[in-house]
Design a protein around this motif. Structure first.
Motif, PDB file in Angstrom:
ATOM      1  N   LEU A 110       0.863  -1.184   0.000  1.00 33.42           N
ATOM      2  CA  LEU A 110       0.000   0.000   0.000  1.00 33.42           C
ATOM      3  C   LEU A 110       0.896   1.229   0.000  1.00 33.42           C
ATOM      4  O   LEU A 110       1.838   1.320   0.799  1.00 33.42           O
ATOM      5  N   GLU A 111       0.590   2.201  -0.862  1.00 33.57           N
ATOM      6  CA  GLU A 111       1.401   3.411  -0.903  1.00 33.57           C
ATOM      7  C   GLU A 111       0.559   4.580  -1.390  1.00 33.57           C
ATOM      8  O   GLU A 111      -0.491   4.402  -2.007  1.00 33.57           O
ATOM      9  N   ILE A 112       1.021   5.787  -1.045  1.00 34.54           N
ATOM     10  CA  ILE A 112       0.352   7.026  -1.463  1.00 34.54           C
ATOM     11  C   ILE A 112       1.311   7.793  -2.355  1.00 34.54           C
ATOM     12  O   ILE A 112       2.477   8.014  -1.998  1.00 34.54           O
ATOM     13  N   ASP A 113       0.832   8.201  -3.525  1.00 40.63           N
ATOM     14  CA  ASP A 113       1.623   8.984  -4.466  1.00 40.63           C
ATOM     15  C   ASP A 113       0.991  10.370  -4.573  1.00 40.63           C
ATOM     16  O   ASP A 113      -0.166  10.495  -5.003  1.00 40.63           O
ATOM     17  N   TYR A 114       1.708  11.414  -4.135  1.00 40.76           N
ATOM     18  CA  TYR A 114       1.185  12.775  -4.149  1.00 40.76           C
ATOM     19  C   TYR A 114       1.497  13.417  -5.500  1.00 40.76           C
ATOM     20  O   TYR A 114       2.665  13.479  -5.917  1.00 40.76           O
ATOM     21  N   SER A 115       0.456  13.879  -6.176  1.00 41.15           N
ATOM     22  CA  SER A 115       0.621  14.449  -7.516  1.00 41.15           C
ATOM     23  C   SER A 115       1.205  15.851  -7.484  1.00 41.15           C
ATOM     24  O   SER A 115       1.726  16.332  -8.482  1.00 41.15           O
ATOM     25  N   ASN A 184      -3.485   7.801  -5.590  1.00 43.77           N
ATOM     26  CA  ASN A 184      -3.046   9.071  -6.168  1.00 43.77           C
ATOM     27  C   ASN A 184      -3.770  10.213  -5.467  1.00 43.77           C
ATOM     28  O   ASN A 184      -5.002  10.319  -5.545  1.00 43.77           O
ATOM     29  N   VAL A 185      -3.035  11.048  -4.791  1.00 44.99           N
ATOM     30  CA  VAL A 185      -3.634  12.069  -3.922  1.00 44.99           C
ATOM     31  C   VAL A 185      -3.065  13.440  -4.265  1.00 44.99           C
ATOM     32  O   VAL A 185      -1.853  13.593  -4.476  1.00 44.99           O
ATOM     33  N   SER A 186      -3.946  14.441  -4.310  1.00 44.99           N
ATOM     34  CA  SER A 186      -3.548  15.839  -4.409  1.00 44.99           C
ATOM     35  C   SER A 186      -3.814  16.497  -3.061  1.00 44.99           C
ATOM     36  O   SER A 186      -4.962  16.617  -2.642  1.00 44.99           O
ATOM     37  N   ALA A 187      -2.743  16.881  -2.361  1.00 44.38           N
ATOM     38  CA  ALA A 187      -2.911  17.468  -1.029  1.00 44.38           C
ATOM     39  C   ALA A 187      -3.237  18.957  -1.097  1.00 44.38           C
ATOM     40  O   ALA A 187      -3.994  19.481  -0.279  1.00 44.38           O
ATOM     41  N   GLY A 188      -2.670  19.678  -2.066  1.00 45.11           N
ATOM     42  CA  GLY A 188      -2.874  21.119  -2.137  1.00 45.11           C
ATOM     43  C   GLY A 188      -2.128  21.836  -1.030  1.00 45.11           C
ATOM     44  O   GLY A 188      -1.339  21.263  -0.284  1.00 45.11           O
ATOM     45  N   HIS A 189      -2.398  23.136  -0.924  1.00 42.05           N
ATOM     46  CA  HIS A 189      -1.756  23.934   0.115  1.00 42.05           C
ATOM     47  C   HIS A 189      -2.340  23.589   1.487  1.00 42.05           C
ATOM     48  O   HIS A 189      -3.524  23.269   1.610  1.00 42.05           O
ATOM     49  N   ARG A 190      -1.504  23.700   2.510  1.00 39.62           N
ATOM     50  CA  ARG A 190      -2.037  23.722   3.868  1.00 39.62           C
ATOM     51  C   ARG A 190      -2.669  25.092   4.088  1.00 39.62           C
ATOM     52  O   ARG A 190      -2.090  26.118   3.699  1.00 39.62           O
ATOM     53  N   VAL A 191      -3.870  25.107   4.692  1.00 38.66           N
ATOM     54  CA  VAL A 191      -4.672  26.335   4.753  1.00 38.66           C
ATOM     55  C   VAL A 191      -4.694  26.892   6.166  1.00 38.66           C
ATOM     56  O   VAL A 191      -4.911  26.158   7.149  1.00 38.66           O
ATOM     57  N   ARG A 192      -4.462  28.189   6.243  1.00 35.63           N
ATOM     58  CA  ARG A 192      -4.678  28.927   7.487  1.00 35.63           C
ATOM     59  C   ARG A 192      -5.852  29.885   7.290  1.00 35.63           C
ATOM     60  O   ARG A 192      -6.085  30.371   6.187  1.00 35.63           O
ATOM     61  N   LEU A 193      -6.586  30.112   8.378  1.00 40.72           N
ATOM     62  CA  LEU A 193      -7.805  30.905   8.308  1.00 40.72           C
ATOM     63  C   LEU A 193      -7.485  32.395   8.406  1.00 40.72           C
ATOM     64  O   LEU A 193      -6.679  32.819   9.251  1.00 40.72           O
TER      65      LEU A 193
END
Length: 588
Positions: A110-115, A184-193
């Motif tokens: 099992l593995e996660i590949d970040y696009s 296949n995962v797209s994490a995007g930016h970490r978000v601050r409010l």
């Protein structure tokens, strides 16, 4: 072998009559031994169909069965079954499936590949840990797909608001019976409010709304924080619509790569004024009506002004409360109240003016508590004479509610209690502590909960003063529609030489109801009530007075309308054989 998708079988109910159904397709398992639960699932998934009249119909039936069996085996981790479908033409034309399930596939890797950019190490590890599968587990398609959702949820909980899992890659080794799964995962930016943007067309002060925020500017985004803010806005009952979301675009990107997004709040305010009317009638106390006026947002700070007028045969009362919820932060509110009342009962005549101030804490939907101070001016006349009293007191109360519905519970329980230390001045002086508690429980029977057994136990005591020194309204009385049904109002308890109710220093009441909802909006109730008022300070379980009866409930948006008919089982000289009560809301 490359496996691109998995299908789960859906069993279809046959519409044919039982007499017209043939036996299910004959299954003949070969090769690898299937566990009994998989065999049972395969057999249960086959649909009974009309007996095939032609060879063509039998072949079509066998083909449909083949597809169903393949889907079921795939859903259990058998991705390479060999299934042969044919028709036997003996005395009866019978579709037959020869099934060789093949290997049970296991997870190899099992593995996660970040696009795009990979999240920080902590968030990446949490996302991987969110996968409930592990190497060596059976490759169940539903569980493999569910892991995508858990990965996305984990990333969002760590601030990656726009994390999404795309199409997974699944590679299989037929010989080894193993799968390699890559998400296949797209994490995007970490978000601050960032800034909270409120509508321009609301009258509610934004300073008040800011008290409801569970986050501050600069905090990391969490789905729970956004959902909690939306829930708190709805809880105020000021709005028909309350929605909280992130802005479409970031306001800036920070040096560490975090994106700052403003929080957009959508609100639609309710009408500020509400009028409610209610009525009740009972053979022991006569008719009564209530009218309630509510003014929301009186000062545009989420406050409520509630004025309730009660006009009944034995009581007239005007109660006004000014509630300022969240005055000292979320769940910490102020309650100011004033009451003007007149009571004319068999036990006493009383006129009272009271004011109070309380601090109210709501810890959640289940638990709340409050404490405060009260002051009263009382003029009363009873068997002990006529007197004017000034009463000063403090109080503390708490409520724990684990029932499933506020108006018409069918499961769970509630417990509540209140303690009032008081000092009385004027025509008589006394110091006393009044305490009262009540437990209610609801036990459903059957999956549809149409039958509910409900019970309650109420206890009360007054310490520190004799009966004649207590204000009338601080003594305990029992009997009537709100306590022991079947008995006249105030009929249970000590009496004077002239047979006037005196009240007591201790109370015990209990009730049991069997509630049967036999129609969508109509229910029947059978009940037994019991009660005792004692002159001593401790409640007594001896010499209880019992009442029994039955009733009808009609569900309305404001709660059940109840009609109860009860009779006293140990009647006093002051009780009629039958009492009838009509009111809105369950008895308890």
């Amino acid at each position: 072998m490359k496996i691109r998708s998995f299908l789960t079988a859906i069993a279809v109910m046959s519409c044919a009559s039982p007499a017209a159904l043939a036996e299910k397709v004959q299954l003949r398992f070969e090769g690898e031994t299937l566990p009994s639960d998989v065999r049972d699932a395969v057999r249960a998934g086959l649909t009974d169909e009309n007996r095939p009249e032609t060879l063509f119909e039998a072949r079509r039936q066998a083909e449909r069965a083949e597809n169903t069996v393949r889907d079921i085996l795939n859903s259990r981790g058998y991705f390479d079954p060999q299934i042969t479908a044919y028709v036997e033409t003996n005395e009866v034309t019978t579709p037959v499936l020869e099934v060789e399930p093949g290997k049970l596939f296991l997870i190899e890797i099992l593995e996660i590949d970040y696009s795009d950019a990979e999240p920080n190490s902590e968030a990446a590890q949490d996302a991987f840990d969110a996968i409930t599968l592990a190497a060596g587990d059976t490759a169940i398609p539903a569980e493999i797909i569910d892991a995508e959702r858990e990965i996305s949820f984990s990333l969002r909980r760590n601030g990656y608001a726009f994390a999404e899992a795309g199409d997974r890659r699944v590679q299989g080794d037929r010989e080894a019976g193993e799968l390699r799964v890559t998400y296949n995962v797209s994490a995007g930016h970490r978000v601050r409010l960032g800034e909270v943007i409120y509508p321009d067309d609301i009258i509610t002060e934004t300073d008040y709304l800011d008290r409801l925020r569970p986050f501050e500017a600069g905090d990391l985004y969490t789905p729970q924080g956004i959902a909690m803010f939306s829930g708190r806005l709805s809880e105020t009952r000021l709005f028909d619509l309350a929605n909280v979301r992130l802005a479409e675009e970031p306001t800036r990107i920070m040096e560490n790569g975090d994106a700052v997004y403003d929080v957009i709040v959508t609100l639609s305010e309710r009408e500020r004024n509400t009028v409610a009317l209610g009525a009740s009638i009972a053979t022991d106390v006569g008719p009564g009506v209530t009218a309630e006026f509510t003014r929301r947002n009186l000062t545009k700070n989420g406050d409520l002004l509630v004025a309730e007028l009660t006009v009944a045969q034995l009581e007239q009362e005007l109660d006004v409360q000014w509630r300022r919820p969240n005055e000292f932060g979320y769940g910490r509110g102020l309650v100011l109240s004033t009451t003007l009342s007149n009571e004319n009962t068999d036990g006493f005549d009383s006129q009272e003016f009271a004011v109070g101030a309380g601090y109210e804490v709501v810890e959640g939907p289940d638990f709340s508590y409050s404490y405060g101070v009260t002051a009263s001016l009382i003029h009363e006349q009873d068997e002990f004479g006529e007197r004017d009293l000034q009463l000063l007191g403090v109080y503390a109360s708490a409520r724990l509610d684990r029932a499933d519905d506020f108006l018409n519970p069918t499961k769970g329980w509630r417990v509540e209690g209140r303690v009032d230390p008081n000092v009385a001045f004027g025509s008589s002086e006394s110091q006393f502590i009044r305490a009262e508690g009540q437990l209610r429980g609801y036990l459903p029977f059957g999956e549809d909960r149409r039958l509910v057994l409900a019970g309650r136990l109420k206890l009360g005591t007054v310490w520190g003063a004799d009966i004649e020194a207590l204000p009338s309204d601080d003594r305990f009385f029992s009997g009537g529609g709100g306590s022991v049904r079947g008995y006249a109002y105030q009929a249970i308890g000590p009496r004077s030489d002239d047979d006037a109710p005196l009240g007591g220093r201790a109370l015990l009441e209990t009730s049991v109801e069997a509630r049967w909802q036999f129609r969508q909006n109509i229910g029947l109730v059978g009940f037994i009530d019991a009660g005792r008022v004692s002159e001593t300070e401790l409640p007594s379980f001896s010499d209880l007075r019992f009442g029994a009866g039955f009733g009808v409930r009609y569900d309305t948006p404001a709660g059940p309308l109840r009609v109860d008919i009860a009779t006293p089982l140990d009647p006093t000289d002051f009780d009629d054989p039958v009492q009838i009560y009509i009111a809105l809301g369950q008895a308890f």
